[in-house]
Design an enzyme around this catalytic site. Structure first.
Site, mmCIF file in Angstrom:
data_model
loop_
_atom_site.group_PDB
_atom_site.id
_atom_site.type_symbol
_atom_site.label_atom_id
_atom_site.label_comp_id
_atom_site.label_asym_id
_atom_site.label_seq_id
_atom_site.Cartn_x
_atom_site.Cartn_y
_atom_site.Cartn_z
ATOM 1 N N GLY A 59 0.787 -1.243 0.000
ATOM 2 C CA GLY A 59 0.000 0.000 0.000
ATOM 3 C C GLY A 59 0.805 1.270 0.000
ATOM 4 O O GLY A 59 0.243 2.362 -0.150
ATOM 5 N N PHE B 298 8.368 -6.022 -3.220
ATOM 6 C CA PHE B 298 9.475 -5.527 -4.067
ATOM 7 C C PHE B 298 10.819 -5.603 -3.336
ATOM 8 O O PHE B 298 11.676 -4.735 -3.556
ATOM 9 C CB PHE B 298 9.246 -4.076 -4.515
ATOM 10 C CG PHE B 298 7.957 -3.794 -5.217
ATOM 11 C CD1 PHE B 298 7.352 -4.744 -6.010
ATOM 12 C CD2 PHE B 298 7.350 -2.543 -5.102
ATOM 13 C CE1 PHE B 298 6.158 -4.466 -6.681
ATOM 14 C CE2 PHE B 298 6.169 -2.255 -5.769
ATOM 15 C CZ PHE B 298 5.574 -3.216 -6.550
ATOM 16 N N GLU C 74 22.864 5.099 -0.552
ATOM 17 C CA GLU C 74 22.109 4.248 -1.471
ATOM 18 C C GLU C 74 21.883 4.988 -2.791
ATOM 19 O O GLU C 74 22.052 4.425 -3.876
ATOM 20 C CB GLU C 74 20.760 3.888 -0.846
ATOM 21 C CG GLU C 74 19.825 3.214 -1.831
ATOM 22 C CD GLU C 74 18.505 2.729 -1.202
ATOM 23 O OE1 GLU C 74 18.285 2.988 -0.010
ATOM 24 O OE2 GLU C 74 17.728 2.096 -1.923
ATOM 25 N N LEU D 72 19.540 3.282 -32.143
ATOM 26 C CA LEU D 72 20.659 3.158 -33.089
ATOM 27 C C LEU D 72 20.905 1.705 -33.500
ATOM 28 O O LEU D 72 21.516 1.446 -34.534
ATOM 29 C CB LEU D 72 21.936 3.768 -32.478
ATOM 30 C CG LEU D 72 21.940 5.306 -32.431
ATOM 31 C CD1 LEU D 72 23.082 5.820 -31.568
ATOM 32 C CD2 LEU D 72 22.040 5.908 -33.840
ATOM 33 N N GLY E 21 18.422 -0.281 -34.151
ATOM 34 C CA GLY E 21 17.281 -0.731 -34.956
ATOM 35 C C GLY E 21 16.622 -1.951 -34.321
ATOM 36 O O GLY E 21 16.608 -2.089 -33.091
#
Ligand SMILES: Cc1cc2nc3c(=O)[nH]c(=O)nc-3n(C[C@H](O)[C@H](O)[C@H](O)COP(=O)(O)OP(=O)(O)OC[C@H]3O[C@@H](n4cnc5c(N)ncnc54)[C@H](O)[C@@H]3O)c2cc1C
Length: 381
Positions: free
Chosen positions: A130, A157, A243, A338, A340
Site C-alpha cells: 500500500g 518488491f 544508497e 541506433l 534498430g
C-alpha cells in the site's frame, strides 16, 4: 577525455580482480540465472571469499576496512558486466552499513562477519503493497510484548528477498507517532511466522530475486531492535544518500558500456551502402550522449569524493540519483534506436540494458521524490 581522479592505483588493481572474477564466475552463468529468477546462492560465498562483499567492514570481522570507493568499484564493474542479478549493492552499500552504524556490539559480533563471508545475505524491507514513496505511511507493526516484539504486516518488491537470511524490517512501533513511531528491527529468515512470498516476475533484472515478504505474529527478542526505538526514520534518512549515490554510480557505468557497445555496432552495421557511423544523425546522437555522460561522470565522481569525506548531503545525493538514472534511461533508449530491430532482441546486451535500466528511476526513491527533495531545498528559507 577528462581523466578520472577519484580512484588510486590500488582501486584500479582491485577493479581488475573484480572484473576477472565477474568474467569467470558470473557472466557465463547469468543468462541461466535470468531464467531461474535468481543467482546461484553459492556465488555469494565465492564473492565473500574474494573480499567483494562489504569491503568497508572492519578487519576484526573479516573485512578490508576499505573506503567506499572500493564499493563503488564493485558497483561499476557489476554494472559494466551487465549482470544485474547480483544484489551485492543492497547488501554491501545499504543493509550491512545499518548494522555497522547502528547495531549493538552483540548484533555486530553476530552478523557482520557472516555478511562479509556471504554466509548471510541481507535485505531491507521498507516498501509495502500500500505504500512506497510515502514511507511514513507504512503499516507493518511491531508491538512490544514482554521482552519481545510481535511483528505483523507485509512488504513487497524486496531485493534479495528469496536469498535473504536477515532482513532489516521497517516497522511502526508507535502507529500514532508518525515518523517518530518508526523503528528498524532485524528479522532472521527462520523466525516462525516469517514467510517469503513470490519471487516477482519483473520487466528486467530477471536474475535478481525480488520478493514479497509476510510477517504473521513473528516474535523477535527486543535485542533485535536496530539502534533506538522510534529512530528508524532518522536512520533511513541518514543512510539514503549512500544508497542514492550507489544508484547514480551504477547508472554511469551501465550507460558507458551501453554507449561503447553502440559505437562498435554503428561502425559495423551498414545502411544505404555505408556504416551507420558515417551518418550525421548517428554522430550527432553519439556526441550528445557522450557529452552528457562525460559531464555527469565528473559530478558523480565529485559526489563520491564527498561521500568518502563524510560530506555528501541528502539533496546532492538526490541530484546524483536523479541525474544518473534519468540519463541512463535516455542513453539506453537512444542506443536501442541506433541498433534498430536488433536493439529489441533479448540476445543483444542493449535490449537487456533497456529492460534493466527502467527501474533505476523508480527504486531508491522515484525521480519525482528526488525532485521533491531538491525542490524543497531550493525554496526553503
Ligand atoms: C526491482 C525493484 C527493487 C526494489 N527493491 C526494494 C528493496 O530492496 N526494499 C524496499 O523497501 N523497496 C524496494 N523497492 C521498492 C521501491 O523503492 C518503490 O517501488 C518506490 O519507492 C516507489 O514506491 P511505489 O512503488 O509504492 O510507488 P508509489 O509511491 O505508489 O508512486 C507511484 C507514482 O507516484 C509518484 N509519486 C508518489 N508520491 C509523489 C509525490 N509526493 N509527488 C509527486 N509524485 C509522487 C511516484 O514518483 C510514482 O511515479 C524495489 C522496487 C523495485 C521495482
Amino acid at each position: 577525455m577528462i581523466p578520472r581522479t577519484v580512484y588510486d592505483e590500488e582501486h584500479e588493481m582491485f577493479r581488475d580482480s573484480v572484473r576477472r572474477f565477474l568474467e569467470s564466475e558470473v557472466v557465463p552463468f547469468h543468462a541461466q540465472w535470468e531464467k531461474d529468477g535468481q543467482v546461484d546462492r553459492e556465488l555469494w560465498r565465492k564473492a565473500g571469499e574474494q573480499g567483494y562483499l562489504v569491503p568497508q567492514a572492519p578487519e576484526s570481522y573479516g573485512g578490508a576496512e576499505a573506503d567506499f570507493r572500493y564499493n563503488a568499484v564493485i558497483d561499476e564493474e557489476v554494472s559494466r558486466s551487465g549482470c544485474t542479478g547480483l544484489g551485492w549493492g543492497v547488501h554491501s552499500d545499504i543493509v550491512v552499513p545499518y548494522l555497522m552504524r547502528y547495531g549493538s556490539a552483540e548484533q555486530k559480533d553476530k552478523y557482520i562477519a557472516p555478511c562479509v563471508r556471504g554466509d548471510i545475505v541481507t535485505a531491507i524491507a521498507m516498501t509495502e503493497p500500500g505504500t512506497g514513496s510515502d514511507l511514513q505511511g507504512i503499516r507493518t507493526s511491531a508491538v512490544a510484548d514482554g521482552d519481545e516484539y510481535v511483528i505483523n504486516g507485509s512488504k513487497t518488491f524486496i531485493t534479495n528477498g528469496q536469498h535473504a537470511d536477515l532482513v532489516v524490517v521497517v516497522c511502526k512501533t508507535d502507529p500514532d507517532a508518525g515518523a517518530a513511531g518508526t523503528s528498524l528491527i532485524l528479522v532472521e529468515a527462520d523466525r516462525a511466522g516469517f514467510e517469503k512470498g513470490r519471487n516477482l516476475d519483473k520487466v528486467g533484472m530477471k536474475a535478481q530475486d525480488t520478493s514479497e515478504l509476510f510477517f504473521s505474529d513473528v516474535r523477535v527478542p527486543k535485542e533485535n531492535l536496530l539502534g533506538e526505538e522510534g529512530k528508524g526514520f532518522v536512520y533511513l534518512m541518514q543512510e539514503l544518500p549512500q544508497e542514492r549515490l550507489s544508484i547514480g554510480i551504477m547508472a554511469m557505468a551501465a550507460s558507458r558500456v551501453c554507449l561503447d557497445q553502440t559505437i562498435e555496432y554503428v561502425k559495423e552495421r551498414k545502411a544505404f551502402g555505408k556504416p551507420l557511423a558515417a551518418l550525421q544523425n548517428t554522430q550527432f546522437k553519439l556526441a550528445e550522449l557522450d557529452t552528457e555522460l562525460t559531464s555527469a561522470q565528473v559530478f558523480m565522481d565529485r559526489c563520491l569524493e564527498l561521500l568518502v569525506q563524510g560530506d555528501l548531503d541528502t539533496v546532492t545525493a538526490s541530484k546524483a540519483k536523479l541525474l544518473g538514472s534519468e540519463l541512463q534511461c535516455r542513453i539506453v533508449d537512444e542506443c536501442v534506436q541506433l541498433h534498430g530491430g536488433y536493439g529489441y532482441m533479448w540476445e543483444y546486451p542493449v535490449a537487456r540494458a533497456f529492460a534493466d535500466s527502467r527501474v533505476q528511476r523508480i527504486y531508491g526513491g522515484t525521480s519525482e521524490v528526488m525532485k521533491l527533495i531538491i525542490g524543497r531545498s531550493l525554496i526553503a528559507d
